[in-house]
Design a protein around this motif. Structure first.
Motif, PDB file in Angstrom:
ATOM      1  N   GLU A   1       0.872  -1.171   0.000  1.00 20.85           N
ATOM      2  CA  GLU A   1       0.000   0.000   0.000  1.00 20.85           C
ATOM      3  C   GLU A   1       0.912   1.225   0.000  1.00 20.85           C
ATOM      4  N   THR A   2       0.493   2.274  -0.687  1.00 20.01           N
ATOM      5  CA  THR A   2       1.403   3.386  -0.946  1.00 20.01           C
ATOM      6  C   THR A   2       0.744   4.742  -0.693  1.00 20.01           C
ATOM      7  N   THR A   3       1.563   5.789  -0.724  1.00 21.45           N
ATOM      8  CA  THR A   3       1.058   7.152  -0.537  1.00 21.45           C
ATOM      9  C   THR A   3       0.305   7.650  -1.759  1.00 21.45           C
ATOM     10  N   GLY A   4       0.469   6.985  -2.882  1.00 16.54           N
ATOM     11  CA  GLY A   4      -0.181   7.379  -4.127  1.00 16.54           C
ATOM     12  C   GLY A   4       0.254   6.441  -5.229  1.00 16.54           C
ATOM     13  N   LEU A   5      -0.040   6.803  -6.469  1.00 20.25           N
ATOM     14  CA  LEU A   5       0.186   5.899  -7.592  1.00 20.25           C
ATOM     15  C   LEU A   5       1.340   6.302  -8.491  1.00 20.25           C
ATOM     16  N   ASN A   6       2.111   7.307  -8.099  1.00 23.31           N
ATOM     17  CA  ASN A   6       3.259   7.741  -8.893  1.00 23.31           C
ATOM     18  C   ASN A   6       4.494   6.997  -8.396  1.00 23.31           C
ATOM     19  N   THR A   7       5.031   6.117  -9.220  1.00 17.98           N
ATOM     20  CA  THR A   7       6.145   5.283  -8.776  1.00 17.98           C
ATOM     21  C   THR A   7       7.416   6.089  -8.541  1.00 17.98           C
ATOM     22  N   ARG A   8       7.498   7.305  -9.077  1.00 23.82           N
ATOM     23  CA  ARG A   8       8.695   8.133  -8.868  1.00 23.82           C
ATOM     24  C   ARG A   8       8.611   8.954  -7.592  1.00 23.82           C
ATOM     25  N   THR A   9       7.429   9.516  -7.309  1.00 20.94           N
ATOM     26  CA  THR A   9       7.331  10.460  -6.194  1.00 20.94           C
ATOM     27  C   THR A   9       6.610   9.909  -4.971  1.00 20.94           C
ATOM     28  N   ASP A  10       5.838   8.837  -5.118  1.00 24.40           N
ATOM     29  CA  ASP A  10       5.127   8.272  -3.975  1.00 24.40           C
ATOM     30  C   ASP A  10       5.971   7.200  -3.303  1.00 24.40           C
ATOM     31  N   ASP A  11       5.479   6.698  -2.172  1.00 26.81           N
ATOM     32  CA  ASP A  11       6.280   5.764  -1.394  1.00 26.81           C
ATOM     33  C   ASP A  11       5.389   4.710  -0.735  1.00 26.81           C
ATOM     34  N   ILE A  12       6.029   3.706  -0.185  1.00 23.08           N
ATOM     35  CA  ILE A  12       5.350   2.578   0.457  1.00 23.08           C
ATOM     36  C   ILE A  12       4.960   2.943   1.884  1.00 23.08           C
ATOM     37  N   VAL A  13       3.737   2.546   2.289  1.00 18.63           N
ATOM     38  CA  VAL A  13       3.328   2.717   3.685  1.00 18.63           C
ATOM     39  C   VAL A  13       3.166   1.375   4.400  1.00 18.63           C
ATOM     40  N   THR A  14       2.751   0.348   3.688  1.00 17.73           N
ATOM     41  CA  THR A  14       2.733  -1.004   4.247  1.00 17.73           C
ATOM     42  C   THR A  14       3.149  -1.982   3.169  1.00 17.73           C
ATOM     43  N   VAL A  15       3.783  -3.064   3.588  1.00 14.59           N
ATOM     44  CA  VAL A  15       4.148  -4.139   2.665  1.00 14.59           C
ATOM     45  C   VAL A  15       3.890  -5.454   3.371  1.00 14.59           C
ATOM     46  N   ALA A  16       3.357  -6.407   2.621  1.00 20.44           N
ATOM     47  CA  ALA A  16       3.069  -7.727   3.172  1.00 20.44           C
ATOM     48  C   ALA A  16       3.416  -8.791   2.148  1.00 20.44           C
ATOM     49  N   ALA A  17       3.806  -9.949   2.644  1.00 26.30           N
ATOM     50  CA  ALA A  17       4.132 -11.071   1.770  1.00 26.30           C
ATOM     51  C   ALA A  17       3.767 -12.368   2.485  1.00 26.30           C
ATOM     52  N   VAL A  18       3.390 -13.360   1.700  1.00 22.92           N
ATOM     53  CA  VAL A  18       3.045 -14.675   2.263  1.00 22.92           C
ATOM     54  C   VAL A  18       3.614 -15.747   1.335  1.00 22.92           C
ATOM     55  N   LYS A  19       4.182 -16.783   1.927  1.00 23.62           N
ATOM     56  CA  LYS A  19       4.812 -17.840   1.150  1.00 23.62           C
ATOM     57  C   LYS A  19       3.788 -18.864   0.667  1.00 23.62           C
ATOM     58  N   ILE A  20       4.095 -19.440  -0.482  1.00 23.14           N
ATOM     59  CA  ILE A  20       3.283 -20.487  -1.101  1.00 23.14           C
ATOM     60  C   ILE A  20       4.189 -21.700  -1.303  1.00 23.14           C
ATOM     61  N   ARG A  21       3.716 -22.864  -0.925  1.00 22.02           N
ATOM     62  CA  ARG A  21       4.463 -24.103  -1.171  1.00 22.02           C
ATOM     63  C   ARG A  21       3.509 -25.096  -1.806  1.00 22.02           C
ATOM     64  N   GLY A  22       3.732 -25.404  -3.085  1.00 22.83           N
ATOM     65  CA  GLY A  22       2.799 -26.258  -3.809  1.00 22.83           C
ATOM     66  C   GLY A  22       1.459 -25.566  -3.888  1.00 22.83           C
ATOM     67  N   ASN A  23       0.393 -26.210  -3.382  1.00 20.25           N
ATOM     68  CA  ASN A  23      -0.927 -25.573  -3.355  1.00 20.25           C
ATOM     69  C   ASN A  23      -1.307 -25.153  -1.935  1.00 20.25           C
ATOM     70  N   ARG A  24      -0.292 -24.976  -1.082  1.00 18.53           N
ATOM     71  CA  ARG A  24      -0.531 -24.565   0.300  1.00 18.53           C
ATOM     72  C   ARG A  24      -0.143 -23.112   0.500  1.00 18.53           C
ATOM     73  N   ILE A  25      -1.016 -22.383   1.176  1.00 19.82           N
ATOM     74  CA  ILE A  25      -0.727 -21.007   1.564  1.00 19.82           C
ATOM     75  C   ILE A  25      -0.166 -21.058   2.981  1.00 19.82           C
ATOM     76  N   LEU A  26       1.071 -20.673   3.152  1.00 22.10           N
ATOM     77  CA  LEU A  26       1.732 -20.791   4.449  1.00 22.10           C
ATOM     78  C   LEU A  26       1.466 -19.533   5.275  1.00 22.10           C
ATOM     79  N   THR A  27       0.254 -19.467   5.819  1.00 21.69           N
ATOM     80  CA  THR A  27      -0.131 -18.276   6.572  1.00 21.69           C
ATOM     81  C   THR A  27       0.716 -18.084   7.822  1.00 21.69           C
ATOM     82  N   SER A  28       1.343 -19.158   8.284  1.00 17.08           N
ATOM     83  CA  SER A  28       2.223 -19.022   9.444  1.00 17.08           C
ATOM     84  C   SER A  28       3.572 -18.420   9.051  1.00 17.08           C
ATOM     85  N   GLU A  29       3.841 -18.363   7.728  1.00 22.98           N
ATOM     86  CA  GLU A  29       5.083 -17.762   7.233  1.00 22.98           C
ATOM     87  C   GLU A  29       4.708 -16.516   6.441  1.00 22.98           C
ATOM     88  N   ARG A  30       4.491 -15.454   7.158  1.00 22.42           N
ATOM     89  CA  ARG A  30       4.051 -14.206   6.538  1.00 22.42           C
ATOM     90  C   ARG A  30       4.958 -13.067   6.982  1.00 22.42           C
TER      91      ARG A  30
END
Length: 221
Positions: free
Chosen positions: A37-66
């Motif tokens: 999620e970002t401050t806006g949609l301009n990739t040059r002048t805006d910035d990140i406010v939150t970032v999230a990632a979750v791992k996938i292994r095969g067809n499993r969503i590793l919600t414990s590895e986030r």
């Protein structure tokens, strides 16, 4: 061949050898869904406010590895962005600087392929900071969910067919539950569900206009 040459060139340009792990073979069958999620949609002048990632292994969503982090942005929040993710200046004031968040995020991602919805934007926002840290852009392979959906639904469509690649439209079309959209972790999680459903369709040769089979089961870990 060209991809291999590009990766070797990027490895040569890598400024910090501590990040050579980004070029390791990825763990078998694993990938990472990512969203910012970002401050806006301009990739040059805006910035990140939150970032999230979750791992996938095969067809499993590793919600414990986030991975989740709030970032204190350098840019001011755009009022339109606040309406979308509902984060105000005071909400992000306590976030960590991106310089502290990024090393942890890169270690979490490793060399795994990145999965996302309009991933090009998220990667561009990250790469501004990745370049400053290690001298190169992220070398990870990228999987664009909207592209997979387009191929499954519109790849054999005749000219003139109306195309809808909106996030919520894809989610509904695949019969998947809607979580709290525009929360980075929820968006990453919904993107995983779309990705795995579409990969299942592709593996079985199912095209979306010809009927929608029951979505496959996902397992947390």
């Amino acid at each position: 061949m060209l991809l291999g040459l590009k990766r070797r060139f990027l490895l040569h340009l890598l400024r910090d050898p501590a990040y050579r792990f980004l070029f390791d073979p990825p763990p078998q069958g694993e990938s990472v869904s990512i969203d910012c999620e970002t401050t806006g949609l301009n990739t040059r002048t805006d910035d990140i406010v939150t970032v999230a990632a979750v791992k996938i292994r095969g067809n499993r969503i590793l919600t414990s590895e986030r991975f989740e982090a709030m970032v204190k942005p350098r840019a001011k929040l755009n009022p339109d962005a606040i309406k979308v993710h509902r984060l105000r200046e005071q909400d992000v004031a306590g976030g960590r600087p991106i310089e502290e968040v990024l090393p942890d995020l890169l270690r979490f991602i490793g060399s795994r392929p990145l999965v996302g919805f309009y991933l090009e934007f998220d990667v561009a926002m990250l790469n501004k900071h990745v370049r400053r840290l290690i001298g190169i852009d992220l070398p990870n392979a990228q999987i664009e969910v909207s592209g997979t959906y387009y191929e499954r639904k519109y790849g054999d469509a005749p000219p003139g067919v109306e195309i809808d690649l909106r996030f919520m439209s894809i989610l509904r079309d695949l019969g998947l539950p809607a979580l709290d959209q525009h929360d980075a972790y929820s968006d990453a999680l919904m993107t995983v569900m779309m990705h795995l459903t579409l990969e299942d369709y592709r593996a079985r040769g199912v095209r979306i206009p010809r009927g929608r089979p029951r979505p496959i089961a996902f397992y947390g870990g």
